[in-house]
Scaffold this active site. Structure first.
Site, PDB file in Angstrom:
ATOM      1  N   ASP A  30       0.792  -1.225  -0.072  1.00 32.70           N
ATOM      2  CA  ASP A  30       0.030  -0.061   0.067  1.00 32.70           C
ATOM      3  C   ASP A  30       0.845   1.367  -0.108  1.00 32.70           C
ATOM      4  O   ASP A  30       0.343   2.331  -0.105  1.00 32.70           O
ATOM      5  CB  ASP A  30      -0.924   0.066   1.270  1.00 32.70           C
ATOM      6  CG  ASP A  30      -0.335  -0.166   2.570  1.00 32.70           C
ATOM      7  OD1 ASP A  30       0.865  -0.558   2.385  1.00 32.70           O
ATOM      8  OD2 ASP A  30      -0.750  -0.129   3.543  1.00 32.70           O
ATOM      9  N   GLU A  63      12.732  -3.183  12.069  1.00 34.54           N
ATOM     10  CA  GLU A  63      13.596  -2.499  11.044  1.00 34.54           C
ATOM     11  C   GLU A  63      15.126  -2.488  11.640  1.00 34.54           C
ATOM     12  O   GLU A  63      16.387  -2.826  11.163  1.00 34.54           O
ATOM     13  CB  GLU A  63      13.195  -1.088  10.642  1.00 34.54           C
ATOM     14  CG  GLU A  63      12.164  -1.124   9.953  1.00 34.54           C
ATOM     15  CD  GLU A  63      10.723  -1.070  10.564  1.00 34.54           C
ATOM     16  OE1 GLU A  63      10.725  -1.374  11.828  1.00 34.54           O
ATOM     17  OE2 GLU A  63       9.665  -0.915   9.931  1.00 34.54           O
TER      18      GLU A  63
END
Ligand code: UGA
Ligand code: MN
Length: 304
Positions: free
Chosen positions: A164, A250
């Site tokens: 997205d 991350e």
């Protein structure tokens, strides 16, 4: 991790088709005269000598009403990107024909894998979505596929791309400059217009970020890519599927595979935004029960 992907791992020739056909100059010229808007992306992107370096782009995808629209928009960006192999991992226990047909219709080089996120790892109705990392089983399956299907010395890059987000074609040019790990700004993320590394002469010395301040590498998944060699080197690395907060993944992968002073700061010393962490709003859809009461019915599966 054990997986039972069976058929999903086999690739048919259509999926592997190489769309890179630079030799044929005349059709290109014809194409550019028909679509003048493509001149810059094609000349800069397709003719970039660095495009010889393949990008393996990993996209988890969740079944939802907006999924086909999001993937269609993303695929249309990918038409501008040469030598990219798209690894799409459907969050389902079986690959759906609905998604497979859509992916084939794009005629991009891809592989369609699948694995379902177990229910106990999905956020409950009253739990805020940030409590649960999303798309991690899917990224892990893709990492395993990459390890088993690419050679350890291939000069290629790996990028994790949500279905997205919004990607400028220039982002992929930046990715191809990476030696080991590259970082850059991400727009519309972390309650800011952008988060970004703060850089001098291509090196990161700080970060501009606001939420989750304890993150060691405060960047979204969209804000970095790594050399394929690192995925092979860290051959046991997988994302932690049961972390109880987003924002750790991350730092975890970057902390494992690199260090702050090794990071390569891209996008003109992190002064440009080429990717935005956009979110598609969930549409309000009337229930099938109400439709039935109104004497109507439709079937999402047959929309294509
Ligand atoms: C942000 C990052 O951009 C993601 O790369 C990261 O996985 C996520 O945070 C996280 O750490 O949890 P965000 O936009 O908040 O992502 O989350 P989504 O876009 O809802 O999900 C990320 C990706 O996983 C999407 O491609 C989505 O289709 C997929 N997904 C989501 C699943 O496959 N299954 C799910 O249950 C939810
Ligand atoms: Mn997203």
């Amino acid at each position: 991790m054990t997986t039972d992907l069976g058929e999903s791992w086999t690739m048919d020739s259509r999926e592997m088709k190489n769309i890179d056909n630079k030799q044929d100059v005349k059709p290109w010229e014809q194409l550019l005269s028909m679509y003048p808007g493509l001149v810059v992306p094609i000349q800069e992107s397709w003719k970039d000598p660095l495009s010889i370096r393949k990008i393996y782009m990993i996209t988890p995808t969740k079944t939802r009403a907006e999924q086909i629209a999001d993937l269609t928009r993303l695929a249309q960006t990918l038409y501008l990107i040469p030598n990219l192999f798209w690894i799409i991992v459907e969050d389902e226990s079986q690959r759906t024909g609905r998604l497979h047909r859509l992916l084939q219709s794009f005629n991009l080089p891809f592989i369609h894998l699948n694995i379902a996120t177990p229910d106990y790892l999905k956020p409950t109705k009253n739990q805020s979505t940030w409590r649960r990392p999303r798309g991690m089983h899917q990224k892990n399956i893709a990492l395993q596929w990459v390890r088993e299907n690419t050679s350890t010395n291939e000069d290629a890059l790996v990028y994790f791309a949500d279905d997205d987000n919004t990607y400028h074609w220039k982002l992929f040019q930046e990715i191809r400059k990476i030696q080991l790990v590259g970082v850059w700004p991400v727009g519309l993320v972390g309650e800011l217009l952008y988060e970004r590394p703060i850089c001098l002469n291509g090196k990161v010395y700080s970060w501009f970020h606001y939420i989750y301040r304890k993150r060691k590498f405060p960047t979204d998944m969209a804000g970095f890519a790594i050399h394929l060699g690192l995925v092979h080197k860290h051959s046991n690395y997988l994302f932690n599927v049961s972390a109880n907060s987003v924002g750790e993944q991350e730092s975890n992968i970057l902390g494992t595979m690199t260090s702050m002073n090794q990071l390569e700061c891209l996008a003109n010393n992190a002064s440009k935004i080429y990717v935005w962490h956009t979110k598609t709003q969930s549409m309000f859809l009337t229930t099938t029960e109400k439709l039935r009461n109104a004497g109507m019915k439709y079937d999402l599966i047959s929309e294509l």
